[in-house]
Write a protein that holds these residues in place. Structure first.
Motif, PDB file in Angstrom:
ATOM      1  N   VAL A  39       6.343 -15.441   1.885  1.00 37.16           N
ATOM      2  CA  VAL A  39       7.348 -15.517   2.958  1.00 37.16           C
ATOM      3  C   VAL A  39       7.187 -14.334   3.915  1.00 37.16           C
ATOM      4  O   VAL A  39       7.243 -14.494   5.146  1.00 37.16           O
ATOM      5  CB  VAL A  39       8.769 -15.557   2.359  1.00 37.16           C
ATOM      6  CG1 VAL A  39       9.811 -15.441   3.475  1.00 37.16           C
ATOM      7  CG2 VAL A  39       8.979 -16.833   1.564  1.00 37.16           C
ATOM      8  N   SER A  40       6.995 -13.150   3.359  1.00 43.60           N
ATOM      9  CA  SER A  40       6.878 -11.951   4.196  1.00 43.60           C
ATOM     10  C   SER A  40       5.655 -12.008   5.093  1.00 43.60           C
ATOM     11  O   SER A  40       5.715 -11.656   6.279  1.00 43.60           O
ATOM     12  CB  SER A  40       6.819 -10.703   3.306  1.00 43.60           C
ATOM     13  OG  SER A  40       7.996 -10.564   2.548  1.00 43.60           O
ATOM     14  N   MET A  41       4.533 -12.470   4.560  1.00 43.09           N
ATOM     15  CA  MET A  41       3.326 -12.580   5.369  1.00 43.09           C
ATOM     16  C   MET A  41       3.494 -13.603   6.495  1.00 43.09           C
ATOM     17  O   MET A  41       3.014 -13.405   7.609  1.00 43.09           O
ATOM     18  CB  MET A  41       2.134 -12.966   4.489  1.00 43.09           C
ATOM     19  CG  MET A  41       1.687 -11.889   3.517  1.00 43.09           C
ATOM     20  SD  MET A  41       1.044 -10.403   4.333  1.00 43.09           S
ATOM     21  CE  MET A  41       2.431  -9.299   4.109  1.00 43.09           C
ATOM     22  N   LYS A  90       5.511  -1.971   7.500  1.00 39.48           N
ATOM     23  CA  LYS A  90       6.058  -3.255   7.935  1.00 39.48           C
ATOM     24  C   LYS A  90       6.084  -4.268   6.794  1.00 39.48           C
ATOM     25  O   LYS A  90       7.053  -5.013   6.617  1.00 39.48           O
ATOM     26  CB  LYS A  90       5.239  -3.818   9.108  1.00 39.48           C
ATOM     27  CG  LYS A  90       5.397  -3.076  10.402  1.00 39.48           C
ATOM     28  CD  LYS A  90       4.738  -3.819  11.561  1.00 39.48           C
ATOM     29  CE  LYS A  90       5.524  -5.018  12.018  1.00 39.48           C
ATOM     30  NZ  LYS A  90       5.022  -5.590  13.280  1.00 39.48           N
ATOM     31  N   ILE A  91       5.018  -4.299   6.023  1.00 43.17           N
ATOM     32  CA  ILE A  91       4.928  -5.260   4.926  1.00 43.17           C
ATOM     33  C   ILE A  91       5.999  -4.975   3.877  1.00 43.17           C
ATOM     34  O   ILE A  91       6.721  -5.880   3.441  1.00 43.17           O
ATOM     35  CB  ILE A  91       3.525  -5.226   4.294  1.00 43.17           C
ATOM     36  CG1 ILE A  91       2.493  -5.796   5.274  1.00 43.17           C
ATOM     37  CG2 ILE A  91       3.494  -6.013   2.983  1.00 43.17           C
ATOM     38  CD1 ILE A  91       1.052  -5.564   4.852  1.00 43.17           C
ATOM     39  N   TRP A  92       6.124  -3.714   3.460  1.00 40.97           N
ATOM     40  CA  TRP A  92       7.133  -3.384   2.443  1.00 40.97           C
ATOM     41  C   TRP A  92       8.539  -3.657   2.953  1.00 40.97           C
ATOM     42  O   TRP A  92       9.411  -4.092   2.193  1.00 40.97           O
ATOM     43  CB  TRP A  92       6.996  -1.931   2.010  1.00 40.97           C
ATOM     44  CG  TRP A  92       5.770  -1.610   1.213  1.00 40.97           C
ATOM     45  CD1 TRP A  92       4.861  -0.619   1.453  1.00 40.97           C
ATOM     46  CD2 TRP A  92       5.307  -2.289   0.030  1.00 40.97           C
ATOM     47  NE1 TRP A  92       3.872  -0.634   0.514  1.00 40.97           N
ATOM     48  CE2 TRP A  92       4.112  -1.640  -0.380  1.00 40.97           C
ATOM     49  CE3 TRP A  92       5.778  -3.377  -0.703  1.00 40.97           C
ATOM     50  CZ2 TRP A  92       3.395  -2.059  -1.506  1.00 40.97           C
ATOM     51  CZ3 TRP A  92       5.059  -3.787  -1.818  1.00 40.97           C
ATOM     52  CH2 TRP A  92       3.892  -3.133  -2.211  1.00 40.97           C
ATOM     53  N   SER A  93       8.754  -3.407   4.226  1.00 40.58           N
ATOM     54  CA  SER A  93      10.071  -3.694   4.802  1.00 40.58           C
ATOM     55  C   SER A  93      10.396  -5.176   4.696  1.00 40.58           C
ATOM     56  O   SER A  93      11.534  -5.560   4.352  1.00 40.58           O
ATOM     57  CB  SER A  93      10.105  -3.242   6.267  1.00 40.58           C
ATOM     58  OG  SER A  93      11.344  -3.546   6.863  1.00 40.58           O
ATOM     59  N   GLU A  94       9.416  -6.035   4.982  1.00 42.53           N
ATOM     60  CA  GLU A  94       9.638  -7.479   4.889  1.00 42.53           C
ATOM     61  C   GLU A  94       9.814  -7.926   3.437  1.00 42.53           C
ATOM     62  O   GLU A  94      10.638  -8.802   3.140  1.00 42.53           O
ATOM     63  CB  GLU A  94       8.471  -8.236   5.529  1.00 42.53           C
ATOM     64  CG  GLU A  94       8.432  -8.150   7.039  1.00 42.53           C
ATOM     65  CD  GLU A  94       9.633  -8.804   7.693  1.00 42.53           C
ATOM     66  OE1 GLU A  94      10.235  -9.710   7.093  1.00 42.53           O
ATOM     67  OE2 GLU A  94       9.979  -8.406   8.816  1.00 42.53           O
ATOM     68  N   ILE A  95       9.042  -7.345   2.534  1.00 40.43           N
ATOM     69  CA  ILE A  95       9.173  -7.681   1.112  1.00 40.43           C
ATOM     70  C   ILE A  95      10.586  -7.368   0.626  1.00 40.43           C
ATOM     71  O   ILE A  95      11.248  -8.194  -0.030  1.00 40.43           O
ATOM     72  CB  ILE A  95       8.140  -6.894   0.277  1.00 40.43           C
ATOM     73  CG1 ILE A  95       6.715  -7.379   0.566  1.00 40.43           C
ATOM     74  CG2 ILE A  95       8.463  -6.983  -1.216  1.00 40.43           C
ATOM     75  CD1 ILE A  95       6.354  -8.710  -0.041  1.00 40.43           C
TER      76      ILE A  95
END
Length: 207
Positions: free
Chosen positions: A74-76, A191-196
């Motif tokens: 979902v995050s990607m 950015k990735i960790w924030s979305e996760i």
């Protein structure tokens, strides 16, 4: 009567300057020299890339393996990355997108400004003229990211790696680098960790 010389636009004069520098670069630098410069850049950026991943490329969350796997997908997608391959049994997702994604154009410019002095410093060890032209080129590249999940004591670990893949030759003529600029790696991971974590807050419920 004295004839006045026509004044070219600033853009035309700048273009002519860059063209002259490019011709000078071609005449002064051998192809092996340019290749050696890129090898040096790759070696130093690889070391920084590995140090960044060792520090912030893996995080552990108190979630199930399936929840972690779904969060990656979902995050990607929210970061506009496209799934290239995936395996929920093995626990990995490979995604790609045209560079500079997952960074925006402005974020890429910010990262490039931060890392350009280092790039030019490495370049100057072997040459000089070329260092006026070398830059970070997202054009013709794809960002590829692999996310993996695995169970650990206390939850599930999520780990990311990233590389760059050429889909079109560079306009500058310089060989491609293999690794992202260090600042771009840090910004992309953030950015990735924030979305996760955003996804976990929205979907994971604990008693």
């Amino acid at each position: 009567m004295i004839a006045q010389k026509p004044l070219g636009s600033g853009k035309l004069r700048l273009a002519a300057l860059w063209a002259a520098l490019a011709m000078l670069m071609t005449g002064c630098a051998t192809q092996p020299t340019i290749i050696d410069i890129i090898k040096d850049v790759n070696a130093e950026f690889k070391a920084e890339y590995e140090a960044i991943l060792a520090k912030d490329g893996t995080r552990v969350y108190k979630v199930t393996r399936s929840e972690a796997y779904d969060a990656i997908r979902v995050s990607m997608a929210r970061l506009r990355m496209t799934v290239e391959s995936q395996d929920p049994v093995l626990g990995y997702v490979n995604v790609f997108a045209d560079a500079p994604l997952p960074l925006s154009a402005d974020e890429w410019s910010e990262a490039a400004r931060a890392d350009l002095p280092k790039l030019q410093e490495i370049c100057r060890r072997r040459a000089f003229i070329e260092c006026f032209l070398i830059r970070f080129e997202p054009e013709g590249l794809q960002s590829t990211i692999t996310g993996t999940v695995f169970e650990v004591k206390g939850g599930t670990a999520i780990s990311f790696t990233a590389r760059m893949r050429e889909v079109a030759p560079p306009k500058s003529g310089f060989p491609r680098r293999e690794y992202l600029p260090p600042t771009a790696v840090r910004m992309a991971l953030a950015k990735i960790w924030s979305e996760i974590e955003r996804e976990f807050k929205a979907t994971v419920r604990r008693p």
